[in-house]
Design a protein around this motif. Structure first.
Motif: not given
Length: 205
Positions: A184-203
Motif C-alpha cells: 500500500q502507498a500514500r501521498s503527501e506534501n506535509d508528512p502530518t497530512k497524508p492521503s489515505g492508504w491506497s488499495p492493496t497491490l498483491n504480487v
C-alpha cells in the motif's frame, strides 16, 4: 525457478500496459453531489487519473478540494468546472468547500492502486507508486506485508522517489517463490497530512 520467473514476467507485462496510459475516470459535479461519489479503483497509469466536469443543470457554486489540499480546483464557482488530477497511489477524500466538509456533505473518494513490473531480472521486482507529473503530492510512504501476516511494515517513509526495487540484495526481505507480497502507498506534501492508504497491490511470486 524458470516457471516462477515466467509468471513474474507475464504479470510485469500487464503492469507495463496499465502504466502506459488509461483514460481518465469521469466525475460529474452536480447540485449538490458528485457522481459517481466513489468510482472504481484505478491502477497507477500515466496521464490524467480523474476528471471533474460540471453537469448540465448544475448552477450552484462548487469546487473540488482534497482534505489536505493535495489537490484543489480553485475557489468555488458558478461557472464551468473542467478539472483533472494525475494521481499517485493513495485514497483521496475530497469535497466541495461550499456544500461539503472533510466529514461529509457534498464529497467523494477516489483511489489509485500501486503497480509493479518484473524488473530487474531474477526474483526482485519493481513497485511503482507514482509517475512523473503526479499532481497529488511530492513525498510518499509505502508499506508491505508478506503472505497472511496481518501487520504492515513500513518500507519507504517520506521519499521523493516514485518506485523501488523490492527484494534487491535481500532488502527489505528476500523475495521467495510461492509467496504473496502486499503493498500500500500514500501521498503527501506535509508528512502530518497524508492521503489515505491506497488499495492493496498483491504480487504473487
Amino acid at each position: 525457478m524458470k516457471r516462477y520467473l515466467l509468471a513474474l514476467t507475464l504479470c510485469g507485462a500487464l503492469a507495463y500496459a496499465s502504466v502506459a496510459y488509461a483514460a481518465a475516470t469521469q466525475v460529474s459535479v452536480r447540485d449538490n453531489f458528485f457522481s459517481p461519489r466513489t468510482p472504481p479503483v484505478r491502477n497507477l497509469a500515466s496521464g490524467a487519473s480523474f476528471h471533474w466536469q460540471r453537469a448540465a443543470g448544475s448552477f450552484s457554486p462548487h469546487n473540488i478540494r482534497q482534505n489536505f489540499k493535495l489537490f484543489r480546483s480553485g475557489n468555488p464557482t458558478t461557472g464551468a468546472i473542467n478539472y483533472s488530477v494525475s494521481a499517485s497511489a493513495g485514497s483521496y477524500h475530497y469535497y466541495c468547500e461550499v456544500h461539503g466538509s472533510p466529514s461529509g456533505g457534498m464529497d467523494g473518494v477516489v483511489k489509485v492502486r500501486p503497480t509493479f513490473v518484473a524488473d530487474p531480472a531474477g526474483a526482485p521486482f519493481t513497485v511503482m507508486w507514482a509517475l512523473a507529473g503526479t499532481t497529488t503530492g511530492n513525498k510518499f510512504d509505502v508499506r508491505f506485508r508478506v503472505g497472511t501476516a496481518t501487520t504492515w511494515t513500513l518500507w519507504k517513509n517520506d521519499v521523493s522517489t516514485r518506485s523501488g526495487v523490492f527484494g534487491q540484495n535481500g532488502q527489505p526481505v528476500q523475495v521467495m517463490p510461492g509467496k504473496t507480497y502486499h503493498f500500500q502507498a500514500r501521498s503527501e506534501n506535509d508528512p502530518t497530512k497524508p492521503s489515505g492508504w491506497s488499495p492493496t497491490l498483491n504480487v504473487n511470486t
